[in-house]
Motif scaffolding. Structure first.
Motif, PDB file in Angstrom:
ATOM      1  N   ARG A 181       0.833  -1.206   0.000  1.00  0.00           N
ATOM      2  CA  ARG A 181       0.000   0.000   0.000  1.00  0.00           C
ATOM      3  C   ARG A 181       0.872   1.263   0.000  1.00  0.00           C
ATOM      4  NH1 ARG A 181      -2.109   3.896  -0.147  1.00  0.00           N
ATOM      5  NH2 ARG A 181      -4.097   4.717   0.590  1.00  0.00           N
ATOM      6  N   PHE A 182       1.929   1.292   0.781  1.00  0.00           N
ATOM      7  CA  PHE A 182       2.744   2.500   0.920  1.00  0.00           C
ATOM      8  C   PHE A 182       4.077   2.370   0.199  1.00  0.00           C
ATOM      9  CE2 PHE A 182       0.138   2.266   4.836  1.00  0.00           C
ATOM     10  CZ  PHE A 182      -0.679   3.337   4.570  1.00  0.00           C
ATOM     11  N   LYS A 183       4.084   1.633  -0.909  1.00  0.00           N
ATOM     12  CA  LYS A 183       5.329   1.444  -1.656  1.00  0.00           C
ATOM     13  C   LYS A 183       5.844   2.792  -2.161  1.00  0.00           C
ATOM     14  CE  LYS A 183       7.125  -1.661  -5.205  1.00  0.00           C
ATOM     15  NZ  LYS A 183       8.250  -0.887  -5.556  1.00  0.00           N
ATOM     16  N   VAL A 184       7.130   3.054  -1.952  1.00  0.00           N
ATOM     17  CA  VAL A 184       7.724   4.316  -2.400  1.00  0.00           C
ATOM     18  C   VAL A 184       8.216   4.136  -3.832  1.00  0.00           C
ATOM     19  CG1 VAL A 184       9.508   6.017  -1.956  1.00  0.00           C
ATOM     20  CG2 VAL A 184       8.408   4.855  -0.051  1.00  0.00           C
ATOM     21  N   GLU A 185       7.687   4.961  -4.716  1.00  0.00           N
ATOM     22  CA  GLU A 185       8.103   4.906  -6.113  1.00  0.00           C
ATOM     23  C   GLU A 185       9.466   5.569  -6.265  1.00  0.00           C
ATOM     24  OE1 GLU A 185       6.605   3.413  -8.604  1.00  0.00           O
ATOM     25  OE2 GLU A 185       4.860   2.792  -7.434  1.00  0.00           O
ATOM     26  N   GLY A 186      10.313   5.003  -7.071  1.00  0.00           N
ATOM     27  CA  GLY A 186      11.615   5.609  -7.347  1.00  0.00           C
ATOM     28  C   GLY A 186      12.524   5.491  -6.141  1.00  0.00           C
ATOM     29  N   ASN A 187      13.656   6.177  -6.227  1.00  0.00           N
ATOM     30  CA  ASN A 187      14.627   6.139  -5.144  1.00  0.00           C
ATOM     31  C   ASN A 187      14.609   7.476  -4.415  1.00  0.00           C
ATOM     32  OD1 ASN A 187      16.811   5.989  -3.507  1.00  0.00           O
ATOM     33  ND2 ASN A 187      18.153   5.089  -5.040  1.00  0.00           N
ATOM     34  N   PRO A 188      14.040   7.508  -3.211  1.00  0.00           N
ATOM     35  CA  PRO A 188      13.926   8.812  -2.538  1.00  0.00           C
ATOM     36  C   PRO A 188      15.277   9.458  -2.253  1.00  0.00           C
ATOM     37  CG  PRO A 188      13.260   7.024  -1.072  1.00  0.00           C
ATOM     38  CD  PRO A 188      13.463   6.428  -2.415  1.00  0.00           C
ATOM     39  N   LEU A 189      16.307   8.644  -2.026  1.00  0.00           N
ATOM     40  CA  LEU A 189      17.622   9.233  -1.751  1.00  0.00           C
ATOM     41  C   LEU A 189      18.155   9.929  -3.007  1.00  0.00           C
ATOM     42  CD1 LEU A 189      19.888   9.664   0.235  1.00  0.00           C
ATOM     43  CD2 LEU A 189      20.896   7.510  -0.492  1.00  0.00           C
ATOM     44  N   ALA A 190      17.981   9.260  -4.162  1.00  0.00           N
ATOM     45  CA  ALA A 190      18.435   9.867  -5.418  1.00  0.00           C
ATOM     46  C   ALA A 190      17.705  11.178  -5.662  1.00  0.00           C
ATOM     47  CB  ALA A 190      18.222   8.901  -6.576  1.00  0.00           C
ATOM     48  N   GLU A 191      16.408  11.210  -5.315  1.00  0.00           N
ATOM     49  CA  GLU A 191      15.636  12.455  -5.469  1.00  0.00           C
ATOM     50  C   GLU A 191      16.266  13.573  -4.653  1.00  0.00           C
ATOM     51  OE1 GLU A 191      12.667  13.096  -7.042  1.00  0.00           O
ATOM     52  OE2 GLU A 191      12.491  11.108  -7.932  1.00  0.00           O
ATOM     53  N   CYS A 235      22.543  15.287 -14.464  1.00  0.00           N
ATOM     54  CA  CYS A 235      22.528  15.335 -13.006  1.00  0.00           C
ATOM     55  C   CYS A 235      21.818  14.124 -12.401  1.00  0.00           C
ATOM     56  CB  CYS A 235      21.845  16.620 -12.547  1.00  0.00           C
ATOM     57  SG  CYS A 235      22.749  18.089 -13.066  1.00  0.00           S
ATOM     58  N   ARG A 236      20.745  13.703 -13.017  1.00  0.00           N
ATOM     59  CA  ARG A 236      19.948  12.603 -12.473  1.00  0.00           C
ATOM     60  C   ARG A 236      20.760  11.289 -12.423  1.00  0.00           C
ATOM     61  NH1 ARG A 236      15.245  11.757  -9.485  1.00  0.00           N
ATOM     62  NH2 ARG A 236      15.563   9.543  -9.216  1.00  0.00           N
ATOM     63  N   PRO A 237      21.427  10.913 -13.531  1.00  0.00           N
ATOM     64  CA  PRO A 237      22.241   9.681 -13.462  1.00  0.00           C
ATOM     65  C   PRO A 237      23.348   9.763 -12.408  1.00  0.00           C
ATOM     66  CG  PRO A 237      21.916  10.324 -15.742  1.00  0.00           C
ATOM     67  CD  PRO A 237      21.367  11.432 -14.907  1.00  0.00           C
ATOM     68  N   TYR A 238      23.931  10.949 -12.237  1.00  0.00           N
ATOM     69  CA  TYR A 238      24.968  11.122 -11.216  1.00  0.00           C
ATOM     70  C   TYR A 238      24.355  10.933  -9.831  1.00  0.00           C
ATOM     71  CZ  TYR A 238      28.634  13.457  -8.448  1.00  0.00           C
ATOM     72  OH  TYR A 238      29.593  13.757  -7.528  1.00  0.00           O
ATOM     73  N   ALA A 239      23.171  11.512  -9.641  1.00  0.00           N
ATOM     74  CA  ALA A 239      22.490  11.387  -8.345  1.00  0.00           C
ATOM     75  C   ALA A 239      22.216   9.914  -8.045  1.00  0.00           C
ATOM     76  CB  ALA A 239      21.185  12.174  -8.371  1.00  0.00           C
ATOM     77  N   GLU A 240      21.780   9.187  -9.078  1.00  0.00           N
ATOM     78  CA  GLU A 240      21.488   7.769  -8.858  1.00  0.00           C
ATOM     79  C   GLU A 240      22.760   6.990  -8.530  1.00  0.00           C
ATOM     80  OE1 GLU A 240      19.141   6.836 -12.288  1.00  0.00           O
ATOM     81  OE2 GLU A 240      17.423   7.840 -11.354  1.00  0.00           O
ATOM     82  N   ALA A 241      23.855   7.363  -9.205  1.00  0.00           N
ATOM     83  CA  ALA A 241      25.120   6.678  -8.940  1.00  0.00           C
ATOM     84  C   ALA A 241      25.593   6.959  -7.517  1.00  0.00           C
ATOM     85  CB  ALA A 241      26.171   7.136  -9.944  1.00  0.00           C
ATOM     86  N   ILE A 242      25.417   8.206  -7.046  1.00  0.00           N
ATOM     87  CA  ILE A 242      25.800   8.520  -5.665  1.00  0.00           C
ATOM     88  C   ILE A 242      24.931   7.707  -4.703  1.00  0.00           C
ATOM     89  CG2 ILE A 242      25.943  10.296  -3.875  1.00  0.00           C
ATOM     90  CD1 ILE A 242      26.446  12.357  -5.995  1.00  0.00           C
ATOM     91  N   ALA A 243      23.639   7.656  -5.012  1.00  0.00           N
ATOM     92  CA  ALA A 243      22.705   6.952  -4.126  1.00  0.00           C
ATOM     93  C   ALA A 243      23.083   5.475  -4.014  1.00  0.00           C
ATOM     94  CB  ALA A 243      21.280   7.101  -4.651  1.00  0.00           C
ATOM     95  N   LYS A 244      23.589   4.906  -5.116  1.00  0.00           N
ATOM     96  CA  LYS A 244      23.990   3.489  -5.099  1.00  0.00           C
ATOM     97  C   LYS A 244      25.380   3.306  -4.526  1.00  0.00           C
ATOM     98  CE  LYS A 244      21.378   2.162  -9.149  1.00  0.00           C
ATOM     99  NZ  LYS A 244      21.657   2.372 -10.577  1.00  0.00           N
ATOM    100  N   GLY A 245      26.071   4.403  -4.276  1.00  0.00           N
ATOM    101  CA  GLY A 245      27.423   4.323  -3.748  1.00  0.00           C
ATOM    102  C   GLY A 245      28.460   4.046  -4.817  1.00  0.00           C
TER     103      GLY A 245
END
Lengths: 188, 556
Positions: A25-35, A54-64
């Motif tokens: 029910r409360f599934k979070v769409e996307g990656n909130p940290l990347a946001e 910027c978005r791909p870089y943010a996702e890469a940071i979020a994944k470490g």
């Protein structure tokens, strides 16, 4: 004894069901940290970090997978904000990805422009207007200063113009810092 | 008259220094040789220039038109020739130049045709546009375009109209003198405001240190056909601040982050009311105002000054003295130091305060904050200045905002009482401007993100559409070919189908080529045909000639 086991099992099942239901029910769409990381990045979309924006870089940071100090337009302040968000130590900007520059916008010399549309295709934010064999112009309000239009231009008619300080852009400076009065006697 | 007055919290009572300048009569400042009229004289978008170099302009002619809703026009203050439309120094603390129109005056002071407006006959919206085009902006200090403030909005009327004659800041006396000498016209302006806003209650607040002004306004109010209550309020800085005046007169507080109109109150300065009366009853745009020139000058007094007059001319007129240490535009509490004196008088210039070391001794060196909270006692906005200072200094702007930094009216009471002489207001201004810059950057980043994402979406869509189109085309062709050999009988194999496709494509290409062959060379009259042949022959010859030396070059 049995009753106790049943009660505990019952509680476990109930809680399990509740958790399972809320996971759906409360599934979070996307990656909130990347946001959150993306919100800190300057959105220049220049690719100096080595990612496609910027978005791909943010996702890469979020994944470490990427370090936090690869973004020259964000500068030291951006690194500090990312460090605060991620709870890591801030580090100096990685100079191999470029140095921070004063904020600028691209400017097309309209005398030289041949209307080849190559810069239009390169602009990551569609801030260049024009058509084939027509003069091109930068929409200055939307230009992020990423410099991606410079290399494709066959006639080198694009220059980066730093944004000059004028009245609408003027800001109050930090008041002169208080200096502790050090007299000759006390310092001796 | 026995209406109850209220009190606002905090405030200070600095020495008034009003007597220096309010005793002398108003004098008209002479016409300068050159007027410099900035296009940004009000809050909002600057005016757009309407004249170019070499144009002759008349007094009162619009030279910059309002650009957008929150804007106001600017006008030539006298007749003459436009000598420049360029960046000139303006009265701003930064010393940065801004777009100005310079006029070489011809001394004739020739008016443009102007006529009074019948404000009762005009529709309110039309009247507001006329007022915007007459350049009206609040003369109390904030220079907000008056036409916008005279719009009661969806509520259709604004029950309470407050006319602010507080003039609480020390040294300044231009409103005092205006009320003494032009009370009738001020109240005529109030009548127009009342008409536009539909106000039922009109309160004029005047501090008790201006008895002559109070008497003049009371006498004028008695002559009016509407009720305007002249209310005497105790003199205490910043009692002339709009929010403080509202609180003193009505006992109501403007909620944080709201406008006074949200609680049904609109406030105008007396100077604005006077300018409005001149605009409506005489058709005159806002091209002059009263300016107090005081402080370290021989004859401190008020001048009727044309907008665009250089400040140094006024100081000379009032008698400049040796030992000047600086000049403020405005009063000692909220005034801005002027980077140079060539800057013109603008709509916001209520006072030119010349400083000297005796009148304004330099502040001792600032010491660390001892958290005595005297600033909190003095703050009329009921903030915690010591906390705001701490956050602003540390660059913790988020916390500063949580402590309602934007409710600070920058009145300077906190700096005035600070025993450590910390320039507190400078820190708040710095913090506010940093926050605004960050918000602007954030908006720009959001726009860039949105545009980048849309571009990616568009590229994806284009790619998909192209692929779909190609697939559909191939499908159609295959179906067409499949149908054709069926008539012959045998079902074609996969390879045959492909071959047939290629053959069909070749045929199509040939047909197209034949179609696009130049048609203007067919069916020519014999004369033209001959000419063409001659030209072709010449071309062949030239080609031959061009080839020969090349071959001879290559041989050796």
């Amino acid at each position: 004894m049995l009753a106790a086991i049943l009660v505990m099992a019952g509680i476990a099942v109930a809680i399990g069901l509740a958790l399972g239901w809320s996971a759906i029910r409360f599934k979070v769409e996307g990656n909130p940290l990347a946001e959150k990381i993306d919100a800190i990045l300057p959105q220049t979309q220049c690719g100096q970090c080595g990612f496609l924006g910027c978005r791909p870089y943010a996702e890469a940071i979020a994944k470490g997978e990427a370090d936090i100090n690869l973004c020259p337009p964000g500068g030291e302040e951006g690194v500090k904000k990312l460090a605060d968000l991620l709870g890591v130590e801030p580090k100096p900007l990685d100079e191999t990805h470029g140095a921070p520059k004063p904020k600028s916008v691209a400017f097309i010399d309209e005398q030289t422009c041949i209307g080849c549309t190559l810069c239009i295709q390169a602009c990551p934010v569609d801030a260049i207007s024009g058509a084939a064999k027509q003069m091109h112009t930068i929409i200055a309000a939307e230009c992020t200063g990423c410099e991606l239009c410079l290399p494709p231009c066959p006639v080198d008619c694009i220059t980066m113009v730093p944004i000059a300080e004028d009245l609408p852009h003027w800001k109050w400076k930090h008041p002169v810092v208080m200096l502790k009065q050090v007299s000759g006697d006390s310092s001796a | 008259m026995s209406r109850e007055l209220f009190k606002f919290k905090g405030g200070v009572h600095p020495p008034e220094h009003k007597a220096e300048s309010n005793a002398r009569p108003v004098r008209a400042a002479p016409l300068p040789k050159k007027l410099v009229i900035p296009l940004r004289q009000h809050i909002g978008s600057p005016a757009k220039p309407l004249v170019s170099v070499g144009d002759r302009v008349l007094k009162g002619q619009m030279i910059g038109e309002a650009d957008g809703t929150i804007s106001a026009a600017v006008h030539a203050s006298s007749s003459g020739i436009v000598s420049a439309v360029d960046q000139q120094p303006v009265p701003h603390i930064s010393g940065l130049p801004d777009l100005c129109i310079s006029i070489e005056t011809d001394g004739r002071d020739e008016w443009v045709e102007h006529r009074p407006l019948d404000y009762r006959a005009l529709a309110p919206a039309d009247l507001r546009i006329r007022l915007r085009d007459l350049g009206l902006a609040g003369l109390g200090g904030a220079v907000f375009p008056s036409a916008v403030k005279l719009d009661p909005g969806a509520a259709q009327h604004c029950p309470t109209l407050i006319i602010n004659g507080g003039e609480c800041e020390p040294w300044i006396t231009c409103d005092d003198v205006l009320m003494r000498t032009r009370a009738d016209e001020i109240l005529q302006g109030v009548a127009i405001m009342r008409h536009l806003l539909g106000s039922t209650e009109i309160l004029v607040g005047i501090e008790d240190n201006k008895p002559e002004a109070i008497a003049a306004m009371q006498a004028a109010a008695a002559r009016m056909d509407f009720a305007a209550e002249i209310m005497v309020v105790p003199a205490r800085y910043p009692g002339g601040g709009a929010k403080q005046m509202i609180q003193v007169l009505t006992g109501r507080e403007v909620p944080s982050g709201k406008l006074s109109t949200d609680i049904g109150i609109q406030v105008f300065n007396v100077g604005t009311a006077y300018a409005l009366a001149r605009a409506v009853h005489h058709g005159e745009p806002l091209i002059s105002r009263l300016v107090t020139v005081t402080g370290h000058v021989l004859r401190p007094q008020n001048f009727e000054v044309l907008i665009g007059t250089p400040m140094h001319a006024l100081i000379t007129l009032a008698g400049d003295r040796d030992g000047t240490t600086g000049v403020l535009m405005g009063g000692p509490m909220m005034g801005m130091p002027m980077p140079n004196l060539d800057v013109p008088v603008v709509k916001a210039t209520n006072c030119i305060l010349v400083q000297s070391a005796e009148l304004f001794p330099p502040l001792p060196k600032a010491l660390p904050c001892i958290r005595c909270t005297r600033c909190a006692d003095a703050c009329p906005a009921e903030l915690q200045p010591q906390e705001l200072f701490r956050f602003a200094k540390a660059g913790d702007f988020g916390r500063a905002q949580e402590y309602h930094l934007f409710d600070c009216i920058e009145c300077g009471c906190c700096s005035y009482v600070c025993p450590s002489h910390i320039p507190l207001v400078d820190f708040y201004r710095y913090a506010k401007s940093e926050i605004w810059t960050r918000e602007k950057d954030k908006r720009a980043a959001d726009l860039a993100r949105e545009r980048h994402e849309f571009r990616q979406f568009r590229q994806e869509r284009e790619k998909k559409e192209k692929a779909e189109k190609l697939a559909a085309k191939a499908q159609a062709k295959r179906a067409e070919l499949a149908a054709a050999p069926d008539a012959g009988g045998a079902a074609p194999s996969e390879a045959d189908a492909k071959k047939a496709l290629i053959a069909a494509a070749l045929a199509r290409a040939q047909a197209k080529k034949a179609e696009t062959a130049p048609k203007n060379t067919d069916h020519l009259p014999p004369g033209t045909q001959r000419e063409i042949e001659e030209i072709e022959a010449r071309r062949a010859k030239i080609r031959e000639l061009a080839r020969q030396p090349l071959e001879s070059d290559e041989k050796p």
